[in-house]
Every structure is written in C-alpha cells, then in structure tokens.
Scaffold this motif. Structure first.
Motif, mmCIF file in Angstrom:
data_model
loop_
_atom_site.group_PDB
_atom_site.id
_atom_site.type_symbol
_atom_site.label_atom_id
_atom_site.label_comp_id
_atom_site.label_asym_id
_atom_site.label_seq_id
_atom_site.Cartn_x
_atom_site.Cartn_y
_atom_site.Cartn_z
ATOM 1 N N LYS A 118 22.892 44.356 -43.689
ATOM 2 C CA LYS A 118 24.180 44.993 -43.384
ATOM 3 C C LYS A 118 24.008 46.453 -42.959
ATOM 4 O O LYS A 118 24.770 46.954 -42.136
ATOM 5 C CB LYS A 118 25.120 44.922 -44.597
ATOM 6 C CG LYS A 118 25.601 43.514 -44.904
ATOM 7 C CD LYS A 118 26.521 42.977 -43.833
ATOM 8 C CE LYS A 118 26.935 41.542 -44.075
ATOM 9 N NZ LYS A 118 25.860 40.551 -43.891
ATOM 10 N N PHE A 119 23.005 47.124 -43.521
ATOM 11 C CA PHE A 119 22.835 48.539 -43.175
ATOM 12 C C PHE A 119 22.400 48.709 -41.714
ATOM 13 O O PHE A 119 23.094 49.393 -40.951
ATOM 14 C CB PHE A 119 21.879 49.224 -44.161
ATOM 15 C CG PHE A 119 21.753 50.700 -43.957
ATOM 16 C CD1 PHE A 119 22.862 51.525 -43.933
ATOM 17 C CD2 PHE A 119 20.498 51.287 -43.780
ATOM 18 C CE1 PHE A 119 22.744 52.897 -43.739
ATOM 19 C CE2 PHE A 119 20.374 52.659 -43.588
ATOM 20 C CZ PHE A 119 21.495 53.465 -43.568
ATOM 21 N N ASP A 161 11.646 42.066 -49.064
ATOM 22 C CA ASP A 161 12.589 41.437 -49.997
ATOM 23 C C ASP A 161 11.868 40.257 -50.652
ATOM 24 O O ASP A 161 11.119 39.554 -49.984
ATOM 25 C CB ASP A 161 13.844 40.930 -49.260
ATOM 26 C CG ASP A 161 15.049 40.827 -50.186
ATOM 27 O OD1 ASP A 161 15.982 41.650 -50.053
ATOM 28 O OD2 ASP A 161 15.040 39.925 -51.065
ATOM 29 N N SER A 219 16.898 36.433 -47.453
ATOM 30 C CA SER A 219 17.255 37.799 -47.052
ATOM 31 C C SER A 219 16.403 38.248 -45.872
ATOM 32 O O SER A 219 16.920 38.848 -44.917
ATOM 33 C CB SER A 219 17.067 38.764 -48.230
ATOM 34 O OG SER A 219 17.960 38.458 -49.274
ATOM 35 N N THR A 240 19.081 50.678 -49.409
ATOM 36 C CA THR A 240 20.523 50.926 -49.470
ATOM 37 C C THR A 240 21.215 49.818 -50.261
ATOM 38 O O THR A 240 21.117 48.650 -49.921
ATOM 39 C CB THR A 240 21.103 50.999 -48.039
ATOM 40 O OG1 THR A 240 20.816 49.802 -47.344
ATOM 41 C CG2 THR A 240 20.538 52.185 -47.283
HETATM 42 C C1 LIG Z 1 22.558 43.931 -51.952
HETATM 43 S S1 LIG Z 1 21.084 43.380 -51.215
HETATM 44 C C2 LIG Z 1 20.598 44.771 -50.296
HETATM 45 C C3 LIG Z 1 21.484 45.010 -49.108
HETATM 46 C C4 LIG Z 1 20.768 45.557 -47.901
HETATM 47 N N1 LIG Z 1 20.218 46.863 -48.090
HETATM 48 C C5 LIG Z 1 21.609 45.496 -46.633
HETATM 49 O O1 LIG Z 1 21.456 46.400 -45.783
HETATM 50 O O2 LIG Z 1 22.341 44.523 -46.463
HETATM 51 C C6 LIG Z 1 19.930 43.359 -52.550
HETATM 52 C C7 LIG Z 1 18.588 42.710 -52.226
HETATM 53 O O3 LIG Z 1 17.644 43.142 -53.208
HETATM 54 C C8 LIG Z 1 16.674 42.141 -53.341
HETATM 55 N N2 LIG Z 1 15.885 42.433 -54.550
HETATM 56 C C9 LIG Z 1 16.151 42.087 -55.827
HETATM 57 N N3 LIG Z 1 15.191 42.579 -56.648
HETATM 58 C C10 LIG Z 1 14.317 43.276 -55.865
HETATM 59 C C11 LIG Z 1 13.117 44.028 -56.125
HETATM 60 N N4 LIG Z 1 12.637 44.170 -57.361
HETATM 61 N N5 LIG Z 1 12.471 44.588 -55.079
HETATM 62 C C12 LIG Z 1 12.949 44.454 -53.833
HETATM 63 N N6 LIG Z 1 14.085 43.761 -53.529
HETATM 64 C C13 LIG Z 1 14.755 43.184 -54.537
HETATM 65 C C14 LIG Z 1 17.522 40.871 -53.362
HETATM 66 O O4 LIG Z 1 16.735 39.723 -53.094
HETATM 67 C C15 LIG Z 1 18.567 41.170 -52.278
HETATM 68 O O5 LIG Z 1 18.187 40.624 -51.044
#
Ligand SMILES: C[S@@+](CC[C@H](N)C(=O)[O-])C[C@H]1O[C@@H](n2cnc3c(N)ncnc32)[C@H](O)[C@@H]1O
Length: 297
Positions: free
Chosen positions: A73-74, A98, A103, A141
């Motif tokens: 999304k960013f 990720d 994702s 983000t």
């Molecule tokens: C809300 S999303 C991030 C949104 C993203 N920045 C965007 O631009 O749409 C959160 C993401 O964090 C990932 N995630 C969860 N734990 C994580 C970790 N320890 N290290 C890296 N990514 C992780 C999830 O799989 C998920 O895809």
C-alpha cells in the motif's frame, strides 16, 4: 507447551491472515486504513528525499529495502499521490521483505517505475541474512506490529545494519496511545482474558534503535501524525471487518466485541452517537533516521 485449543498468539495469527484466505478481511480493512498511507505519502517530499540520497550515494540507481512489505500500500500510494512516477531520471532497485509469500506477491504486483523489483526476501526482519545489503533507503511502514517482544532489538539492529553509511531509514508505526495499539490491548484484555502479546509500538521500535546505536550515528527525527478513521454506524461490514483485522481475528463478531469487558467500553468511547459514526483516534509516528553528518532529509 500451549494447550491444544489455545488461540495462536499475535505473530502466528498475523502470518496466517497475510494469505489468500485473508483477502476479503484485508480489503475491508483497507477501506479505512488506506488513509494511513495517504497521510504518510503527504508528509514528506519523497522526490527530494531520493534526490539527496542518490547524490550522497554517488549517482546511479537507489537501492531500497521495504521491510514487511505487506500488500504494497505504501509504494502504491506514493505512486498515486506524489511526483515520484514523473521522475524520469530516477531508478529505485526495490527489495521486498516479508515472511508471508502472499505479501511478497501482492507488493511486487504494485511496483511501477521508478520502483523496479530487485529481490524478494521471504523472511522476518530479525532473521534477514547478514549478507543482504547495504541499502540507500530502508523503510518499514505500519510494518512491525506483530514482532515478538524478544525480537525487537534484533529487528532494529538488522534494519540499522542494512543501511549504507549515507542511507536513510524511514519508520512509520502506530504509537502506544493510538487506536491500533489501544484497541488490541483492550481486545486481549476483554476477549482473551489478558492472554497474548500486545502489538509493538513505534516508541518501542525507536527506543530499540537507540539501544542498538542509532543515536550515535544518526539524527533521529520523530513526527507525530494524529487523525481519525471514521466509519458510519450503519456500515456494519466495514466496521466489523476493520476491527477484526485490527486484531487478526475474524472469529469474534462486532456484537461479541461490544459485549466484552474492557473492549466494550473502549468501543463505546469511540462511538459518536449524535453523528452516527465511530471515530478511531490514530496516533502514528513517522521516524526519520539520517546520518548525523549533515545529510538533509
Ligand atoms: C500491515 S502489513 C505492512 C504494510 C505495508 N508496509 C504496506 O505498504 O502495505 C504487515 C506485514 O508485516 C509482516 N510481518 C509480520 N511479522 C514480521 C517480521 N517479524 N518481520 C518482517 N515482516 C513481518 C506481515 O507478514 C505483513 O505482511
């Protein structure tokens, strides 16, 4: 060993929901949460940030690591709302990180020039191979809410180590008092009897960056962005879907949330009955780390 019928904890539920099965819930969430990225896109002069970084890097393509890229999304919002897409002389080699393959795929699909996919890293931030990097830009983000508390310092250290000496780190995440963190604390308290791991706040991440040495090498600038997600009471599907995604739990209905101790009171406090809407107060910190040798942001 947790009992067999235990509800999986935060990190495991996050991973399970970043999947094709979670798409409907994700889309309901972004009906409101798209605003998170619009405000971030409007908060900085990104063409200028890339211009400065590229100059410091000696020209050529800018390398970038998107930490916890989610569904992209960013970058998608930056392409829609900023002048980045019109920068013909800018090329950004864009690495996606990720642990969820879903994702990585979703984020890769939104990349357009100047963003060019360079590599995918299917791994958590804290476990990223030390040989990967350094990058001119690292950003995360609304990314690291589901980090396990014992891994916060390791993730912060790895992000800092992934930066080139002239590089810039941009972090944006909900603060302790904002809706994402406050709602989930109330959810764990009221629905799960206090069991489960709360989300990591931006303050925790910023403190961790300080502990692993960022304060010695970088200027750390924190900007607070305060806003509301507003949803009409009669838009039940969006209201329920948004809240379920905020907890990565679609097994608890809106009615059950309203009836739960602690959480019911939280939701009542967000309810503006006169206007017929719920207002979820967000407090997001935008943190910018720039080398403390004078590189402007
Ligand atoms: C809300 S999303 C991030 C949104 C993203 N920045 C965007 O631009 O749409 C959160 C993401 O964090 C990932 N995630 C969860 N734990 C994580 C970790 N320890 N290290 C890296 N990514 C992780 C999830 O799989 C998920 O895809």
């Amino acid at each position: 060993m947790p009992p067999e019928n235990a509800v999986p904890d935060t990190a495991a539920r996050s991973l399970a929901h970043w999947s094709e099965e979670g798409r409907r819930e994700m889309e309901a969430f972004y009906a409101l949460a798209r605003l998170d990225y619009q405000l971030l896109a409007d908060a900085l002069d990104y063409p200028e940030l890339f211009r400065v970084v590229r100059e410091r890097a000696g020209g050529g393509a800018v390398s970038l690591l998107d930490v916890a890229c989610g569904s992209g999304k960013f970058p998608e919002t930056l392409l829609e709302r900023t002048e980045l897409a019109a920068q013909d002389d800018l090329r950004v080699d864009y690495d996606l990180l990720d642990p969820a393959p879903f994702s990585l795929q979703e984020a890769a699909a939104v990349l357009r020039p100047p963003f060019h996919e360079a590599a995918r890293h299917e791994v958590t931030m804290e476990d990223l191979d030390p040989a990967v990097g350094p990058f001119d830009v690292v950003w995360a983000t609304h990314a690291l809410y589901a980090l396990q508390p014992e891994n916060v310092d390791a993730a912060a250290r790895r992000m800092l180590d992934a930066l080139a000496p002239h590089g810039v780190l941009l972090l944006a995440q909900g603060a302790y008092d904002g809706h994402y963190l406050a709602f989930y604390r109330a959810f764990l308290e009221g629905v799960r009897g206090g069991e489960g791991t709360a989300y990591v706040s931006c303050e925790q991440l910023t403190d961790a960056l300080g502990r692993v040495g960022a304060d010695d090498t970088h200027e750390v600038e924190v900007r607070r962005i305060s806003y509301e997600h507003v949803v009409a009471d009669d838009d039940r599907e969006v209201l329920e879907g948004f809240l379920q995604r905020c907890a990565f739990d679609d097994t608890v209905s809106l009615e059950q949330m309203r009836e739960a101790p602690v959480l019911g009171a939280y939701l009542e406090a967000c309810h503006d009955a006169d206007a017929g809407v719920h207002r979820f107060r967000q407090e997001t910190d935008l943190v910018l780390l720039t080398p403390n040798d004078g590189t402007p942001a």
